[in-house]
Design an enzyme around this catalytic site. Structure first.
Site, mmCIF file in Angstrom:
data_model
loop_
_atom_site.group_PDB
_atom_site.id
_atom_site.type_symbol
_atom_site.label_atom_id
_atom_site.label_comp_id
_atom_site.label_asym_id
_atom_site.label_seq_id
_atom_site.Cartn_x
_atom_site.Cartn_y
_atom_site.Cartn_z
ATOM 1 N N HIS A 215 65.079 30.817 -28.645
ATOM 2 C CA HIS A 215 65.012 32.253 -28.371
ATOM 3 C C HIS A 215 64.734 33.081 -29.609
ATOM 4 O O HIS A 215 64.531 34.284 -29.515
ATOM 5 C CB HIS A 215 66.302 32.739 -27.730
ATOM 6 C CG HIS A 215 67.448 32.818 -28.699
ATOM 7 N ND1 HIS A 215 68.091 31.715 -29.158
ATOM 8 C CD2 HIS A 215 68.019 33.882 -29.309
ATOM 9 C CE1 HIS A 215 69.030 32.095 -30.009
ATOM 10 N NE2 HIS A 215 69.008 33.399 -30.122
HETATM 11 C C1 UD1 Z 1 69.987 38.711 -29.487
HETATM 12 C C2 UD1 Z 1 70.478 38.644 -30.944
HETATM 13 C C3 UD1 Z 1 70.465 37.193 -31.424
HETATM 14 C C4 UD1 Z 1 71.259 36.316 -30.482
HETATM 15 C C5 UD1 Z 1 70.700 36.485 -29.074
HETATM 16 C C6 UD1 Z 1 71.454 35.654 -28.056
HETATM 17 C C7 UD1 Z 1 69.963 40.555 -32.374
HETATM 18 C C8 UD1 Z 1 69.118 41.037 -33.486
HETATM 19 N N1 UD1 Z 1 69.607 39.394 -31.838
HETATM 20 O O1 UD1 Z 1 68.636 38.265 -29.462
HETATM 21 O O2 UD1 Z 1 71.054 37.137 -32.712
HETATM 22 O O3 UD1 Z 1 71.158 34.980 -30.915
HETATM 23 O O4 UD1 Z 1 70.808 37.868 -28.697
HETATM 24 O O5 UD1 Z 1 70.800 35.667 -26.819
HETATM 25 O O6 UD1 Z 1 70.910 41.209 -32.007
HETATM 26 N N2 UD1 Z 1 66.296 40.746 -22.276
HETATM 27 C C9 UD1 Z 1 66.391 40.663 -20.920
HETATM 28 N N3 UD1 Z 1 67.650 40.752 -20.369
HETATM 29 C C10 UD1 Z 1 68.779 40.920 -21.093
HETATM 30 C C11 UD1 Z 1 68.660 41.007 -22.496
HETATM 31 C C12 UD1 Z 1 67.421 40.904 -23.073
HETATM 32 O O7 UD1 Z 1 65.407 40.507 -20.211
HETATM 33 O O8 UD1 Z 1 69.866 40.984 -20.515
HETATM 34 C C13 UD1 Z 1 64.961 40.614 -22.894
HETATM 35 C C14 UD1 Z 1 64.327 41.937 -23.197
HETATM 36 O O9 UD1 Z 1 62.971 41.828 -22.977
HETATM 37 C C15 UD1 Z 1 64.561 42.094 -24.693
HETATM 38 C C16 UD1 Z 1 64.529 40.658 -25.169
HETATM 39 O O10 UD1 Z 1 65.088 39.898 -24.095
HETATM 40 O O11 UD1 Z 1 63.619 42.911 -25.275
HETATM 41 C C17 UD1 Z 1 65.317 40.408 -26.416
HETATM 42 O O12 UD1 Z 1 66.659 40.888 -26.283
HETATM 43 P P1 UD1 Z 1 67.450 41.409 -27.590
HETATM 44 O O13 UD1 Z 1 68.832 41.807 -27.224
HETATM 45 O O14 UD1 Z 1 66.618 42.435 -28.291
HETATM 46 O O15 UD1 Z 1 67.454 40.164 -28.531
HETATM 47 P P2 UD1 Z 1 67.687 38.610 -28.246
HETATM 48 O O16 UD1 Z 1 66.407 37.926 -28.481
HETATM 49 O O17 UD1 Z 1 68.385 38.389 -26.949
#
Ligand code: UD1
Length: 382
Positions: A215
């Site tokens: 991820h």
């Molecule tokens: C975040 C953390 C990372 C952690 C990971 C665990 C930061 C900088 N990164 O990364 O350290 O290892 O969580 O999963 O805080 N999205 C969904 N549904 C959700 C949440 C996210 O569809 O419930 C999608 C969205 O398109 C979003 C993308 O996932 O833009 C990334 O989510 P984000 O919270 O920005 O970062 P992670 O990659 O999940």
């Protein structure tokens, strides 16, 4: 003592569970002994992760009460996510006036809450402090360094973390070697893997499959790195069944690949939606080996004694390599596939449980916070 515990993203929920349960047990003990001292615990969810499969299922599996407050900040760029969270945290912390704020891990939610607590001069505890990859291209590394710089209580999971913190000028009296709360949750819930139907549903047999999770932006957002992963998977699937629970970020990248490429390289890979905690622990526990770019999974596989191949150049969790079952392999397909072959053949170091990964880290942290903040004369002396 009023404590606000902050969480926002999937791995955070696994880490807060032992703390919240620890607060409850402490209150039950106090009541039983006829004392009046109580911990008032308030759980604030930033809403960084919001899908049911990324959040609600963890609350159910880990038996965490629903958040008292959900800030609903959602996704966005780093500045948007951190900024929105800071504005919302400031209002909550000012209204609630806690004695101490507890943050866990290294996600954007962690840093946002830490900065606000520090500016409001509210004591801040950081659980899982001091981990360093020494790679500042990782957003989590920035979040760790800055959170530790403003924390008053730094609870560490391994001894290397202390060395890192001392190098950064953190006063030794702020550092507490408490153990690993993520492993508290794991040890508590591994028994429930017997109930899970996940292996059957995915058509897998114990010890005869590999699990992969990816991820991190540096693995899935970089086309060259993603191409390496697909190359690894296209060979690996001919050697052993492969199961891949897909994070939403990764799903978006895979969906954007040309159809032929996707179908060829991932043809034999069982792609699943994100799994709940118990289902995922079950998959790890019965796997032949695990391939990952996650931080927490390096620790969980070490605790379970399952071989782990980390698709990164560095780790902030060196104890998983020195004591545990982890190797840091980078993402060169030739190197990774060599490790995979060794794991398929069962030629792997045994590993041992790192010090204080004993299921009692949450208890230790709660005790230290009570000693400092639960000032009632009726509080027990320990
Ligand atoms: C975040 C953390 C990372 C952690 C990971 C665990 C930061 C900088 N990164 O990364 O350290 O290892 O969580 O999963 O805080 N999205 C969904 N549904 C959700 C949440 C996210 O569809 O419930 C999608 C969205 O398109 C979003 C993308 O996932 O833009 C990334 O989510 P984000 O919270 O920005 O970062 P992670 O990659 O999940």
């Amino acid at each position: 003592m009023k404590v606000i515990t902050v969480a926002g993203a999937r791995p955070n929920f696994v880490k807060i569970a032992p703390l919240l349960h620890g607060f409850n047990s402490r209150n039950a003990e106090s009541e039983k002994a006829g004392r009046k001292d109580r911990i008032e615990s308030v759980l604030v969810h930033s809403g960084q992760h919001y899908d049911s499969s990324m959040s609600d299922v963890f609350f159910r599996d880990l038996n965490i009460p629903p958040p008292d407050i959900n800030l609903g900040i959602g996704s966005g760029s780093h500045a948007q996510q951190t900024g929105k969270a800071m504005i919302a945290f400031e209002m909550v912390f000012e209204a609630q006036k806690p004695d101490v704020i507890v943050v866990v891990g290294d996600v954007n939610t962690t840093l946002a809450a830490a900065l606000v607590a520090a500016k409001l001069r509210i004591p801040l505890a950081h659980v899982e402090a001091g981990l360093r990859s020494y790679d500042r291209s990782m957003p989590e590394e920035i979040n760790r360094i800055l959170t530790d710089a403003v924390a008053d209580f730094l609870f560490i999971t391994e001894k290397d973390a202390e060395i890192n913190l001392l190098k950064e000028g953190i006063a030794p009296e702020k550092i507490f070697f408490a153990g690993n709360v993520m492993i508290d949750s794991l040890l508590k819930l591994t028994k429930r893997t017997e109930e899970s139907k996940v292996l059957h549903a995915a058509g897998l047999q114990k010890r005869n499959y590999a699990v992969i999770t990816l991820h991190r932006p540096e693995t899935v957002d970089d086309p060259a790195a993603l191409a390496s992963v697909l190359q690894i998977l296209s060979t690996l699937q001919t050697q052993i069944p492969v199961v891949f629970p897909v994070h939403p970020r990764t799903r978006a990248r895979l969906d954007a690949l040309p159809d032929e490429k996707n179908q060829k390289d991932l043809k034999g890979v069982r792609l699943l939606d994100p799994l709940g905690y118990i289902e995922f622990v079950t998959l790890m526990k019965f796997a032949r080996f695990v391939i990952t770019d996650s931080g927490g999974i390096q620790e969980e596989t070490t605790a379970l004694g399952i071989p782990c191949i980390t698709l990164r150049k560095t780790t902030e969790r060196p104890v998983t390599v020195t004591d545990g079952t982890n190797v840091v392999a980078g993402n060169d397909p030739a190197v990774v596939l060599q490790y995979c072959e060794k794991a398929v053949r069962g030629e792997w170091k045994a590993g041992s449980m790192p010090p204080l990964w004993d299921g009692k880290a949450g208890e230790r942290i709660v005790r230290i916070l009570c000693e400092r903040f639960l000032t009632s004369s009726e509080a027990p002396q320990r």
